[in-house]
Design a protein around this motif. Sequence first.
Motif, PDB file in Angstrom:
ATOM      1  N   ALA A   1      -4.871  -5.417 -12.503  1.00 11.66           N
ATOM      2  CA  ALA A   1      -5.598  -4.159 -12.687  1.00 11.66           C
ATOM      3  C   ALA A   1      -6.464  -3.843 -11.473  1.00 11.66           C
ATOM      4  O   ALA A   1      -6.499  -2.717 -10.977  1.00 11.66           O
ATOM      5  CB  ALA A   1      -6.468  -4.241 -13.943  1.00 11.66           C
ATOM      6  N   THR A   2      -7.151  -4.875 -10.974  1.00 11.19           N
ATOM      7  CA  THR A   2      -7.969  -4.690  -9.775  1.00 11.19           C
ATOM      8  C   THR A   2      -7.103  -4.357  -8.570  1.00 11.19           C
ATOM      9  O   THR A   2      -7.433  -3.486  -7.761  1.00 11.19           O
ATOM     10  CB  THR A   2      -8.795  -5.960  -9.495  1.00 11.19           C
ATOM     11  OG1 THR A   2      -9.660  -6.213 -10.593  1.00 11.19           O
ATOM     12  CG2 THR A   2      -9.623  -5.811  -8.231  1.00 11.19           C
TER      13      THR A   2
ATOM     14  N   GLN B   1      -4.851   2.280  -5.021  1.00 12.46           N
ATOM     15  CA  GLN B   1      -4.999   3.721  -5.222  1.00 12.46           C
ATOM     16  C   GLN B   1      -6.395   4.215  -4.823  1.00 12.46           C
ATOM     17  O   GLN B   1      -6.702   5.393  -5.009  1.00 12.46           O
ATOM     18  CB  GLN B   1      -4.718   4.061  -6.683  1.00 12.46           C
ATOM     19  CG  GLN B   1      -3.313   3.695  -7.144  1.00 12.46           C
ATOM     20  CD  GLN B   1      -3.153   3.792  -8.651  1.00 12.46           C
ATOM     21  OE1 GLN B   1      -3.532   4.793  -9.250  1.00 12.46           O
ATOM     22  NE2 GLN B   1      -2.589   2.741  -9.263  1.00 12.46           N
ATOM     23  N   ASP B   2      -7.211   3.308  -4.279  1.00 13.68           N
ATOM     24  CA  ASP B   2      -8.582   3.641  -3.883  1.00 13.68           C
ATOM     25  C   ASP B   2      -9.378   4.257  -5.034  1.00 13.68           C
ATOM     26  O   ASP B   2     -10.095   5.250  -4.876  1.00 13.68           O
ATOM     27  CB  ASP B   2      -8.587   4.589  -2.672  1.00 13.68           C
ATOM     28  CG  ASP B   2      -9.970   4.656  -2.013  1.00 13.68           C
ATOM     29  OD1 ASP B   2     -10.686   3.644  -2.043  1.00 13.68           O
ATOM     30  OD2 ASP B   2     -10.330   5.739  -1.497  1.00 13.68           O
TER      31      ASP B   2
ATOM     32  N   LEU C   1      -7.935   3.201   5.263  1.00 11.21           N
ATOM     33  CA  LEU C   1      -7.528   2.878   3.896  1.00 11.21           C
ATOM     34  C   LEU C   1      -6.048   2.498   3.836  1.00 11.21           C
ATOM     35  O   LEU C   1      -5.661   1.575   3.109  1.00 11.21           O
ATOM     36  CB  LEU C   1      -7.816   4.057   2.968  1.00 11.21           C
ATOM     37  CG  LEU C   1      -9.301   4.307   2.665  1.00 11.21           C
ATOM     38  CD1 LEU C   1      -9.483   5.644   1.961  1.00 11.21           C
ATOM     39  CD2 LEU C   1      -9.867   3.178   1.821  1.00 11.21           C
ATOM     40  N   GLU C   2      -5.233   3.219   4.590  1.00 11.68           N
ATOM     41  CA  GLU C   2      -3.797   2.907   4.613  1.00 11.68           C
ATOM     42  C   GLU C   2      -3.557   1.498   5.164  1.00 11.68           C
ATOM     43  O   GLU C   2      -2.737   0.739   4.642  1.00 11.68           O
ATOM     44  CB  GLU C   2      -3.040   3.938   5.446  1.00 11.68           C
ATOM     45  CG  GLU C   2      -2.895   5.292   4.770  1.00 11.68           C
ATOM     46  CD  GLU C   2      -2.236   6.322   5.687  1.00 11.68           C
ATOM     47  OE1 GLU C   2      -2.102   6.041   6.903  1.00 11.68           O
ATOM     48  OE2 GLU C   2      -1.869   7.406   5.180  1.00 11.68           O
ATOM     49  N   ALA C   3      -4.282   1.154   6.238  1.00  4.28           N
ATOM     50  CA  ALA C   3      -4.130  -0.179   6.829  1.00  4.28           C
ATOM     51  C   ALA C   3      -4.602  -1.262   5.855  1.00  4.28           C
ATOM     52  O   ALA C   3      -3.955  -2.307   5.695  1.00  4.28           O
ATOM     53  CB  ALA C   3      -4.905  -0.263   8.138  1.00  4.28           C
ATOM     54  N   SER C   4      -5.731  -1.009   5.193  1.00  3.64           N
ATOM     55  CA  SER C   4      -6.263  -1.967   4.232  1.00  3.64           C
ATOM     56  C   SER C   4      -5.278  -2.173   3.072  1.00  3.64           C
ATOM     57  O   SER C   4      -5.070  -3.305   2.613  1.00  3.64           O
ATOM     58  CB  SER C   4      -7.615  -1.482   3.698  1.00  3.64           C
ATOM     59  OG  SER C   4      -8.124  -2.375   2.736  1.00  3.64           O
ATOM     60  N   ARG C   5      -4.670  -1.070   2.603  1.00  3.33           N
ATOM     61  CA  ARG C   5      -3.697  -1.179   1.507  1.00  3.33           C
ATOM     62  C   ARG C   5      -2.462  -1.979   1.928  1.00  3.33           C
ATOM     63  O   ARG C   5      -1.946  -2.789   1.169  1.00  3.33           O
ATOM     64  CB  ARG C   5      -3.292   0.217   1.023  1.00  3.33           C
ATOM     65  CG  ARG C   5      -4.311   0.868   0.100  1.00  3.33           C
ATOM     66  CD  ARG C   5      -3.714   2.065  -0.608  1.00  3.33           C
ATOM     67  NE  ARG C   5      -3.491   3.181   0.299  1.00  3.33           N
ATOM     68  CZ  ARG C   5      -4.386   4.152   0.527  1.00  3.33           C
ATOM     69  NH1 ARG C   5      -5.557   4.109  -0.086  1.00  3.33           N
ATOM     70  NH2 ARG C   5      -4.113   5.134   1.352  1.00  3.33           N
ATOM     71  N   HIS C   6      -2.010  -1.745   3.162  1.00  6.36           N
ATOM     72  CA  HIS C   6      -0.848  -2.496   3.647  1.00  6.36           C
ATOM     73  C   HIS C   6      -1.155  -3.990   3.685  1.00  6.36           C
ATOM     74  O   HIS C   6      -0.324  -4.821   3.275  1.00  6.36           O
ATOM     75  CB  HIS C   6      -0.452  -2.023   5.046  1.00  6.36           C
ATOM     76  CG  HIS C   6       0.603  -2.883   5.680  1.00  6.36           C
ATOM     77  ND1 HIS C   6       1.936  -2.798   5.345  1.00  6.36           N
ATOM     78  CD2 HIS C   6       0.513  -3.897   6.603  1.00  6.36           C
ATOM     79  CE1 HIS C   6       2.628  -3.692   6.029  1.00  6.36           C
ATOM     80  NE2 HIS C   6       1.784  -4.367   6.800  1.00  6.36           N
TER      81      HIS C   6
ATOM     82  N   HIS D   1      -6.942  -9.995   2.114  1.00  7.85           N
ATOM     83  CA  HIS D   1      -8.142  -9.282   1.659  1.00  7.85           C
ATOM     84  C   HIS D   1      -8.937  -8.822   2.881  1.00  7.85           C
ATOM     85  O   HIS D   1      -9.681  -9.597   3.479  1.00  7.85           O
ATOM     86  CB  HIS D   1      -8.986 -10.214   0.790  1.00  7.85           C
ATOM     87  CG  HIS D   1     -10.147  -9.560   0.112  1.00  7.85           C
ATOM     88  ND1 HIS D   1     -11.203  -9.013   0.785  1.00  7.85           N
ATOM     89  CD2 HIS D   1     -10.414  -9.365  -1.218  1.00  7.85           C
ATOM     90  CE1 HIS D   1     -12.086  -8.532  -0.063  1.00  7.85           C
ATOM     91  NE2 HIS D   1     -11.620  -8.727  -1.293  1.00  7.85           N
ATOM     92  N   VAL D   2      -8.742  -7.565   3.275  1.00  4.39           N
ATOM     93  CA  VAL D   2      -9.487  -6.951   4.378  1.00  4.39           C
ATOM     94  C   VAL D   2      -9.840  -5.528   3.946  1.00  4.39           C
ATOM     95  O   VAL D   2      -8.953  -4.701   3.763  1.00  4.39           O
ATOM     96  CB  VAL D   2      -8.669  -6.905   5.688  1.00  4.39           C
ATOM     97  CG1 VAL D   2      -9.484  -6.228   6.791  1.00  4.39           C
ATOM     98  CG2 VAL D   2      -8.244  -8.292   6.118  1.00  4.39           C
ATOM     99  N   THR D   3     -11.120  -5.244   3.774  1.00  2.00           N
ATOM    100  CA  THR D   3     -11.520  -3.926   3.306  1.00  2.00           C
ATOM    101  C   THR D   3     -11.702  -2.949   4.462  1.00  2.00           C
ATOM    102  O   THR D   3     -11.996  -3.350   5.591  1.00  2.00           O
ATOM    103  CB  THR D   3     -12.838  -4.002   2.507  1.00  2.00           C
ATOM    104  OG1 THR D   3     -13.823  -4.662   3.304  1.00  2.00           O
ATOM    105  CG2 THR D   3     -12.646  -4.772   1.223  1.00  2.00           C
ATOM    106  N   ALA D   4     -11.542  -1.672   4.155  1.00  2.00           N
ATOM    107  CA  ALA D   4     -11.792  -0.614   5.134  1.00  2.00           C
ATOM    108  C   ALA D   4     -13.289  -0.336   5.183  1.00  2.00           C
ATOM    109  O   ALA D   4     -13.921  -0.127   4.142  1.00  2.00           O
ATOM    110  CB  ALA D   4     -11.030   0.646   4.739  1.00  2.00           C
ATOM    111  N   ILE D   5     -13.864  -0.351   6.377  1.00  2.00           N
ATOM    112  CA  ILE D   5     -15.294  -0.059   6.548  1.00  2.00           C
ATOM    113  C   ILE D   5     -15.442   1.410   6.894  1.00  2.00           C
ATOM    114  O   ILE D   5     -14.896   1.889   7.891  1.00  2.00           O
ATOM    115  CB  ILE D   5     -15.915  -0.937   7.657  1.00  2.00           C
ATOM    116  CG1 ILE D   5     -15.606  -2.420   7.404  1.00  2.00           C
ATOM    117  CG2 ILE D   5     -17.415  -0.698   7.746  1.00  2.00           C
ATOM    118  CD1 ILE D   5     -16.179  -2.987   6.129  1.00  2.00           C
TER     119      ILE D   5
END
Length: 469
Positions: free
Chosen positions: A64-65, A71-72, A404-409, A416-420
Amino acid sequence: MANLWDYWVEDALSKLESLKLLRSLRPIHLPPSESSSTESNDFEFYDDLRQWDRASVEVEISEATFQKWLQDIPSTGDDAVSSNGKTDNQTAASGGKFRKLLIFSGNDYLGLSSHPTVRKAAIKAAQEYGMGPRGSALICGYTSYHRLLESSLADLKKKEDCLLCPTGFSANMAVMTAIGSVGLLLAEGGKPANDEKVAIFSDALNHASIIDGIRLAEKQGGVVSFVYRHCDMFHLNALLSGCSMKKKVVVTDSLFSMDGDFAPMTELVRLRHKHEFLLVIDDAHATLVCGETGGGAAEKFVCETSVDISIGTLSKAAGCHGGFIACSKRWKQLIQSRGRSFIFSTSSPVPIAAAAHAAVSVARKETWRRKAVWDRVLEFRAMTGIPITSPIVSLIVGSEKKALEASRHLLESGYHVTAIRPPTVPPNSCRLRIALSAAHTPDDLRKFVSALYQCVNFHQMNFNYSAKM
């Protein structure tokens, strides 16, 4: 040059004493059984990476997470507990679906958060004393455990003393407000004229806690602030030369958390000799990572005696929690008497202090951990051609959409790398902030870089890593 500031601090302390406003720390000694749990010679040390170290970089998230992240979709964290009231661990035990991820976004640079010695220190203290006496350090929350940790940090930073704070954020806030109090306490007539205030010169990219601390000090009336362009010593010199105020302070991150570059420590020391200012550094990301013994950026650049106050945190390379201020005994007394965020905060629980002391001991003894994280830095440079100078890799991709696209990929690839994004960074400078750890293996890095190449165009990026490794 420090003599003027020593005089001003001593004068401020005398004023506080006359007003009966000096505050004292009186450690509460816990029962005798604590001695066996705090002695560093009882700690276990290891000479290489072990399986338990992987717990600091390997995690699982629920399906779920995972889907919400893809999907942000904003999350309040409720998805950690299912509709039937089970936690993630309970759901996993009953056959729920989970995704394994390798963390490349944390600050546990040495992998100490999962070290057996750190865990055992926390467990033993918790079993013997619970959370310990709860209260602010000036009331009943300061124990012999806290004092032992302060002493080890003062030794690490080669300073006369050290003051613990609940967080690194509160440590920076406490220092800035205490500095501002000097102008207020020494002002003739109570309200300082402009030339009686303290001039604080702050790097444009300093941490939010420094900025907020300066703002509060300004609001209290004891400070005038100046912001110099990021790591621009020509601009700083011009501001210092044009300032007629006597009490000058320069404050900077030593290793910038969102850009991964070092402050120009050598040039700052030269300017300190020229302008006789107080030099304060936030050494949060360099402590235990940089220098032969882990003393931080000042040790790395051989200027420990020129740094007057070194602020740090135990939530990064120490793998624990809390903040600290390494300084002289005079400054410690002033900060504990005038640093609002220190005075009005509950001190760290005893098990946290015990774990942090163990972590500092392990970090100093297991020197291979520092070597391992710097090996990962060199390997990342070789694999990507990016001239990084620290374990913090800042890949600026521009728009939020690209980040966001890079983080999702990367998430789909198991990383686990978040978009800043703003407001953490300025608009159109959204980035992937990558953090390398001693718990990462060369194979981890090779696979991760391969996934990065699929979502980031390195050739279209500008990098500004000017300081030497």
